[in-house]
Structure formats: C-alpha cells, structure tokens
Scaffold this motif. Structure first.
Motif, PDB file in Angstrom:
ATOM      1  N   THR A  13      34.116   0.041  46.909  1.00 53.58           N
ATOM      2  CA  THR A  13      33.757  -0.847  47.997  1.00 53.58           C
ATOM      3  C   THR A  13      35.640   0.196  48.509  1.00 53.58           C
ATOM      4  O   THR A  13      35.322   0.107  49.994  1.00 53.58           O
ATOM      5  N   GLY A  14      36.645  -0.300  48.020  1.00 56.21           N
ATOM      6  CA  GLY A  14      37.714   0.290  48.588  1.00 56.21           C
ATOM      7  C   GLY A  14      37.739   1.888  49.347  1.00 56.21           C
ATOM      8  O   GLY A  14      38.487   2.201  50.713  1.00 56.21           O
ATOM      9  N   VAL A  16      35.005   3.427  50.013  1.00 59.91           N
ATOM     10  CA  VAL A  16      33.746   3.024  52.047  1.00 59.91           C
ATOM     11  C   VAL A  16      34.767   2.445  52.646  1.00 59.91           C
ATOM     12  O   VAL A  16      35.012   3.359  54.304  1.00 59.91           O
ATOM     13  N   LEU A  17      35.382   1.619  52.878  1.00 56.43           N
ATOM     14  CA  LEU A  17      36.286   0.747  53.469  1.00 56.43           C
ATOM     15  C   LEU A  17      37.681   1.701  53.687  1.00 56.43           C
ATOM     16  O   LEU A  17      38.205   1.900  55.187  1.00 56.43           O
ATOM     17  N   TYR A  20      35.782   4.566  56.078  1.00 55.24           N
ATOM     18  CA  TYR A  20      35.837   4.149  57.363  1.00 55.24           C
ATOM     19  C   TYR A  20      36.683   3.677  58.690  1.00 55.24           C
ATOM     20  O   TYR A  20      36.149   4.266  59.653  1.00 55.24           O
ATOM     21  N   PHE A  21      38.201   3.227  57.574  1.00 56.12           N
ATOM     22  CA  PHE A  21      39.040   3.037  58.510  1.00 56.12           C
ATOM     23  C   PHE A  21      40.218   4.214  59.380  1.00 56.12           C
ATOM     24  O   PHE A  21      40.295   4.494  59.959  1.00 56.12           O
ATOM     25  N   ASN A  26      36.605   3.825  63.437  1.00 52.41           N
ATOM     26  CA  ASN A  26      36.918   2.082  64.312  1.00 52.41           C
ATOM     27  C   ASN A  26      36.347   2.048  65.183  1.00 52.41           C
ATOM     28  O   ASN A  26      35.794   2.151  65.813  1.00 52.41           O
TER      29      ASN A  26
END
Length: 136
Positions: A13-14, A16-17, A20-21, A26
C-alpha cells in the motif's frame, strides 16, 4: 503468519500510494513551463541583442501604464508594458508637474518619447516626454 501478511499489505500500500503521489497522478493540474519559457527567453535574448544599437538615442514607445510612482527627486517614474518588447519599460519623466495635469491611471494607453539609457531586467528611459495619453 498474520503479521507477515499484514506487513506485506502495508508495504505494498505504501509503494502504491508513493507511486501515485510522487509520479504526477495528483489532482492538481500541472503546467508545462518548458514549452513556454524557452521561446520567451530566446525572444528576450534576441531583443537585447538588437536593442544595443539604440542605446543613447531618443525613441518613441506606445503601451499601457502598469505602475507609477514618484522617486526621491520628485520625478514621476512610469512602468509601461509595450506589446512587442519582452521586458518592462521604465520611464522617468522630466518636468512632471507640467506634464501630468490629470493623474495617471493604471492600464491607461500612453505614448512617450525618451532617451534609451540602459537595458538590464527592464528597458530604462530617461528624460521622457508624454506625447499622447488615452484620456487627453
């Protein structure tokens, strides 16, 4: 086994986030300044090169007043935006009290004649005369 699965899920999850950011996904729209800055910068460079032959001469310019103030010698200094010049024009008026009978307005069209003295981050004119104003 549950702890290892939880750590793997949190790590994934970290990642992927973070992807993404930090990879441009964004919400805010980005502007591509590289496509704009280079031609403008090149146009300014070309203008500076061609303007060297005009140094010390009287020139006439037409443009819009962007800023106006009085300097320490009580002379009016106008910053003018001229359409075909990529730098701002600074113009110091002579005999300000005789030339400015009606207060200047920002955005007002003006035609000036002045002695072209300097070109650095702006084009500087001295001993300027107002030839024509929008409201006169």
């Amino acid at each position: 086994m549950k702890k290892i699965s939880l750590y793997i899920i949190l790590f994934a999850t970290g990642v992927v986030l973070g992807f993404y950011f930090f990879q441009g996904y964004n919400v805010q729209a980005k502007k591509n300044y590289l496509a704009v800055d280079k031609p403008v910068h090149q146009q300014e460079h070309n203008f500076r090169y061609s303007a060297l032959s005009m140094l010390g001469r009287n020139i006439i310019l037409n443009g819009k007043i962007e800023e106006a103030y009085k300097n320490k010698n009580n002379e009016m200094v106008l910053y003018i935006d001229v359409e075909h010049i990529p730098v701002k024009v600074s113009c110091t008026l002579i005999n300000t009290e005789k030339q400015i009978k009606i207060p200047v307005k920002l955005g007002e069209q003006i035609s000036i004649k002045g002695n072209f003295m300097c070109l650095d981050e702006r084009m500087e004119l001295k001993k300027c005369l107002i030839l024509q104003r929008e409201n006169e």
